[in-house]
Motif scaffolding. Structure first.
Motif, PDB file in Angstrom:
ATOM      1  N   GLU A 162      14.669 -25.844 -36.315  1.00 31.10           N
ATOM      2  CA  GLU A 162      15.745 -25.031 -36.891  1.00 31.10           C
ATOM      3  C   GLU A 162      15.912 -24.651 -35.004  1.00 31.10           C
ATOM      4  OE1 GLU A 162      17.259 -21.806 -38.541  1.00 31.10           O
ATOM      5  OE2 GLU A 162      17.699 -23.909 -40.057  1.00 31.10           O
ATOM      6  N   GLY A 163      14.844 -25.449 -34.945  1.00 32.16           N
ATOM      7  CA  GLY A 163      14.591 -24.807 -33.156  1.00 32.16           C
ATOM      8  C   GLY A 163      13.468 -24.076 -33.324  1.00 32.16           C
ATOM      9  N   TRP A 164      12.827 -24.044 -34.001  1.00 33.35           N
ATOM     10  CA  TRP A 164      11.524 -21.899 -34.163  1.00 33.35           C
ATOM     11  C   TRP A 164       9.984 -22.649 -33.176  1.00 33.35           C
ATOM     12  CZ3 TRP A 164      12.523 -18.434 -38.155  1.00 33.35           C
ATOM     13  CH2 TRP A 164      13.185 -17.417 -38.620  1.00 33.35           C
ATOM     14  N   ILE A 165      10.040 -23.927 -33.608  1.00 37.81           N
ATOM     15  CA  ILE A 165       8.549 -24.502 -33.439  1.00 37.81           C
ATOM     16  C   ILE A 165       9.959 -25.419 -32.150  1.00 37.81           C
ATOM     17  CG2 ILE A 165       7.130 -23.927 -33.698  1.00 37.81           C
ATOM     18  CD1 ILE A 165       6.932 -26.891 -35.624  1.00 37.81           C
ATOM     19  N   ASP A 166       8.147 -26.217 -30.854  1.00 35.68           N
ATOM     20  CA  ASP A 166       9.074 -27.100 -29.921  1.00 35.68           C
ATOM     21  C   ASP A 166       8.568 -28.291 -30.497  1.00 35.68           C
ATOM     22  OD1 ASP A 166       6.605 -27.296 -29.252  1.00 35.68           O
ATOM     23  OD2 ASP A 166       7.362 -25.608 -27.510  1.00 35.68           O
ATOM     24  N   ILE A 167       8.908 -29.427 -29.958  1.00 36.41           N
ATOM     25  CA  ILE A 167       7.879 -30.713 -29.703  1.00 36.41           C
ATOM     26  C   ILE A 167       6.712 -30.717 -30.013  1.00 36.41           C
ATOM     27  CG2 ILE A 167       8.249 -31.067 -27.451  1.00 36.41           C
ATOM     28  CD1 ILE A 167       9.053 -35.031 -28.913  1.00 36.41           C
ATOM     29  N   ARG A 168       6.299 -29.299 -28.994  1.00 35.00           N
ATOM     30  CA  ARG A 168       4.853 -29.893 -29.560  1.00 35.00           C
ATOM     31  C   ARG A 168       4.504 -28.770 -30.579  1.00 35.00           C
ATOM     32  NH1 ARG A 168       3.925 -26.895 -24.418  1.00 35.00           N
ATOM     33  NH2 ARG A 168       5.190 -25.829 -25.078  1.00 35.00           N
ATOM     34  N   GLY A 169       4.947 -28.680 -31.145  1.00 39.31           N
ATOM     35  CA  GLY A 169       4.644 -27.355 -32.225  1.00 39.31           C
ATOM     36  C   GLY A 169       4.618 -25.697 -31.867  1.00 39.31           C
ATOM     37  N   LYS A 170       4.435 -25.379 -30.226  1.00 40.03           N
ATOM     38  CA  LYS A 170       4.918 -23.949 -30.532  1.00 40.03           C
ATOM     39  C   LYS A 170       5.595 -22.882 -30.674  1.00 40.03           C
ATOM     40  CE  LYS A 170       0.800 -25.711 -28.235  1.00 40.03           C
ATOM     41  NZ  LYS A 170      -0.286 -25.713 -28.436  1.00 40.03           N
ATOM     42  N   PHE A 219       1.982 -17.026 -40.933  1.00 41.35           N
ATOM     43  CA  PHE A 219       1.372 -18.358 -40.369  1.00 41.35           C
ATOM     44  C   PHE A 219       1.695 -18.416 -38.919  1.00 41.35           C
ATOM     45  CE2 PHE A 219       1.887 -23.084 -39.999  1.00 41.35           C
ATOM     46  CZ  PHE A 219       0.798 -22.983 -41.525  1.00 41.35           C
ATOM     47  N   TYR A 220       0.615 -18.547 -38.393  1.00 43.21           N
ATOM     48  CA  TYR A 220      -0.572 -18.243 -37.207  1.00 43.21           C
ATOM     49  C   TYR A 220       0.051 -19.570 -35.709  1.00 43.21           C
ATOM     50  CZ  TYR A 220      -1.906 -13.555 -38.195  1.00 43.21           C
ATOM     51  OH  TYR A 220      -2.228 -12.484 -38.797  1.00 43.21           O
ATOM     52  N   GLN A 221      -0.390 -19.723 -34.601  1.00 47.22           N
ATOM     53  CA  GLN A 221       0.178 -20.876 -33.912  1.00 47.22           C
ATOM     54  C   GLN A 221      -0.738 -21.699 -34.376  1.00 47.22           C
ATOM     55  OE1 GLN A 221       2.600 -21.268 -31.216  1.00 47.22           O
ATOM     56  NE2 GLN A 221       1.395 -23.170 -31.717  1.00 47.22           N
ATOM     57  N   LYS A 222      -2.044 -21.154 -34.122  1.00 50.72           N
ATOM     58  CA  LYS A 222      -3.644 -22.028 -33.800  1.00 50.72           C
ATOM     59  C   LYS A 222      -3.591 -23.048 -35.834  1.00 50.72           C
ATOM     60  CE  LYS A 222      -6.938 -19.775 -31.892  1.00 50.72           C
ATOM     61  NZ  LYS A 222      -8.356 -18.565 -32.058  1.00 50.72           N
ATOM     62  N   ASP A 223      -2.792 -21.999 -36.909  1.00 55.65           N
ATOM     63  CA  ASP A 223      -2.248 -22.774 -37.761  1.00 55.65           C
ATOM     64  C   ASP A 223      -1.742 -24.075 -37.857  1.00 55.65           C
ATOM     65  OD1 ASP A 223      -4.200 -21.105 -39.454  1.00 55.65           O
ATOM     66  OD2 ASP A 223      -1.715 -19.351 -39.658  1.00 55.65           O
ATOM     67  N   ILE A 224      -0.601 -23.615 -36.980  1.00 55.09           N
ATOM     68  CA  ILE A 224       0.452 -24.552 -36.434  1.00 55.09           C
ATOM     69  C   ILE A 224      -0.352 -26.456 -35.998  1.00 55.09           C
ATOM     70  CG2 ILE A 224       2.524 -25.295 -35.800  1.00 55.09           C
ATOM     71  CD1 ILE A 224       3.563 -22.184 -35.730  1.00 55.09           C
ATOM     72  N   ASP A 225      -1.303 -25.614 -34.875  1.00 51.23           N
ATOM     73  CA  ASP A 225      -1.649 -26.649 -34.183  1.00 51.23           C
ATOM     74  C   ASP A 225      -2.863 -27.171 -35.086  1.00 51.23           C
ATOM     75  OD1 ASP A 225      -0.797 -25.699 -31.792  1.00 51.23           O
ATOM     76  OD2 ASP A 225      -2.260 -24.272 -31.634  1.00 51.23           O
TER      77      ASP A 225
END
Length: 527
Positions: A352-360, A386-392
């Motif tokens: 959906e483009g809600w995160i970029d290729i880096r997962g941000k 679901f937090y950025q740290k979770d994604i990272d």
């Protein structure tokens, strides 16, 4: 008759006479040999004590139960009359979180019942390291953990009503679980030089393990500290070692275990993947149980989730619109998210483009992306974030998994397109969407039909061995042929892992179908 780890034989013994004064013991052994039992049979003293007056009372018509001990048959029970129809055995997957057991009819091979329970070791930590450190160098605490392990197996036996009927048991588990079962300190599994205390415990008398079984318990052997008996059992199940075609076997969880090969070679390795796959480090993460989000879709700016325990056939009860925070009057309310839900969520956020290729996260893409506790997060269900740290953390986990596969293929001199089958074992492989796993770069971009859910291959392999004793030779062959790779010794492991931290990968040409799907989704969004 099946060639299993146990057998029951009905014998009609000739009566003793002056012309035939053989001992009762010899009369039984001779009758077994005449019935086709070629291997040596040992009759222990507790059975010898039963011969009189049982033989007289039975009019010399008896059933003897034999259990294989690794070298010969051991007589474990003698009964009056013909009881050969009641011949049962147990196959057990001793997992760090869940213990699964099957009761089998050893005459027909039929699965009579399957049950599971939580591993009682969990009281000392959901992660294995916590349990290891709890009982390190402490005999009393180690005994607590051992008893908890045995009690978990016994709980399953009670549910199966198998405590007094089964003759043999096969257990498959990782190296740490088997150490705990046997009452051995497991610190060696994780501490250099990784020389474990026992890797091939083989057959043990059930009573020596405090397991209420008449015969023996066989524990699948390990190849190394991280590549345990559950993986060897998986080899027996998938028969990867017999195939002409090259296959990949991947069991992914907190640790990742990997085998590549065919009947010509077996290359294996294992390493830490991270607890993110089991929801272990995600703020709202949880195991795959009632209340866990296990499927996620994003459509028209709204997030729809499926919750374990809800009724799939009722769309109103299993989908929740996070954009409008619609309440659900029927079905299970979401309490957190499990591994399969996490993979779906990250895949959908990416498409959906809600995160970029880096997962941000990109907050301008949706009002569901907001800042909480000084970091961005996405509200995937009402009140659940679901937090950025979770994604990272999850991207690091998936990159470790991807890198293991890449290194193993490289070490074997193979390209991915040379692999005929890609087996994904364990509960993770059973529930995760292939498309989502490929989208985030955890699985390779290959023909979906060639990605095989191996299910609980650890349990299946235990069952196969219970019913087919000749597979013991195959196990020896597998261990002999396996070449183990230490990922920690691969010089460019970290370099490859960094490259795999992009979605789906820094080299996007490796994922042509994902790129095509991304283009199509972006077209739909613009429309």
């Amino acid at each position: 008759m099946m060639n299993g780890l146990s057998q029951k034989r009905y014998l009609e013994l000739p009566l003793p006479t002056e012309d035939d004064p053989r001992s009762d013991q010899q009369r039984i052994l001779d009758s077994l040999a005449a019935a086709g039992v070629e291997e040596r049979v040992h009759i222990p003293v507790h059975i010898l004590r039963e011969l009189y007056p049982l033989l007289d009372n039975a009019k010399w018509k008896i059933t003897v139960s034999l259990a294989w001990n690794g070298d010969n048959w051991e007589m474990v029970e003698i009964e009056e009359g013909d009881t050969t129809a009641q011949h049962y055995g147990l196959a057990v997957d001793l997992g760090s979180t869940t213990v699964v057991a099957r009761l089998l009819d050893c005459n027909s091979g039929e699965i009579l019942k399957e049950v599971s329970c939580f591993n009682k070791q969990i009281q000392w930590g959901t992660d294995i390291l916590s349990r290891i450190f709890y009982c390190k160098d402490n005999r009393e605490k180690l005994e607590e953990v051992r008893r908890a392990t045995v009690e978990s197996i016994c709980e399953c036996m009670d549910k199966l009503d198998a405590s007094h009927s089964a003759l043999s048991m096969v257990i498959a588990g990782n190296t740490t679980m088997i150490h705990f079962l046997l009452g051995m300190d497991s610190f060696c599994v994780f501490y250099t030089p990784h020389a474990v205390h026992a890797d091939c415990p083989g057959f043990q008398l059930a009573r020596d393990l405090d397991i209420p079984l008449k015969g023996y318990v066989y524990c699948y052997p390990a190849k190394s500290n991280y590549l345990g008996g559950d993986i060897i059992s998986g080899m027996i199940d998938t028969e990867l070692y017999k195939k002409n075609e090259i296959s990949v076997f991947f069991d992914i969880g907190t640790n990742g275990e990997l085998v590549i090969g065919n009947k010509e070679f077996l290359l294996c390795g294992a390493g830490a993947a991270g607890p993110a796959l089991e929801g272990g480090v995600v703020r709202t993460g949880m195991r795959a149980e009632a209340g866990a989000v296990d499927e996620v879709k994003i459509r028209d700016g709204n997030i729809y989730v499926h919750v374990i325990g809800s009724h799939k056939e009722d769309s109103g009860s299993h989908e929740k619109n996070s954009g409008n925070h619609e309440e659900n009057s029927s079905g299970e309310e979401p309490r957190g998210i499990c591994g399969s839900g996490i993979i779906d969520l990250i895949a959908e956020l990416f498409l959906e483009g809600w995160i970029d290729i880096r997962g941000k996260l990109s907050p301008e893409k949706s009002p569901l992306i907001q800042e909480r506790d000084n970091q961005l997060c996405v509200e995937y269900a009402p009140g659940l974030y679901f937090y950025q740290k979770d994604i990272d953390e999850f991207i690091r986990t998936k990159s470790a998994a991807h890198t293991m596969v890449e290194i193993m293929l490289r070490e074997s001199g193979l390209d991915l397109d040379q692999a005929d089958r890609f087996y994904v074992a364990g509960a993770f492989g059973k529930h995760v969407s292939k498309e989502s796993a490929i989208t985030i770069g955890m699985y390779p971009d290959m023909d979906r039909d060639h990605i095989i859910n191996a299910g609980n291959s650890s349990l299946e392999g235990a069952q196969k061995l219970l019913l087919n004793r000749s597979l013991l030779t195959d196990i020896d062959q597998i261990l002999e042929e396996m070449v183990y790779i230490q990922f920690a010794e691969v010089e460019d492991f970290l370099e490859l892992m960094v490259a795999a931290q992009a979605l789906p990968h820094t080299d996007y040409k490796r994922y042509p179908t994902v790129m095509e799907k991304l283009k199509e989704r972006q077209k739909d969004i613009k429309l």
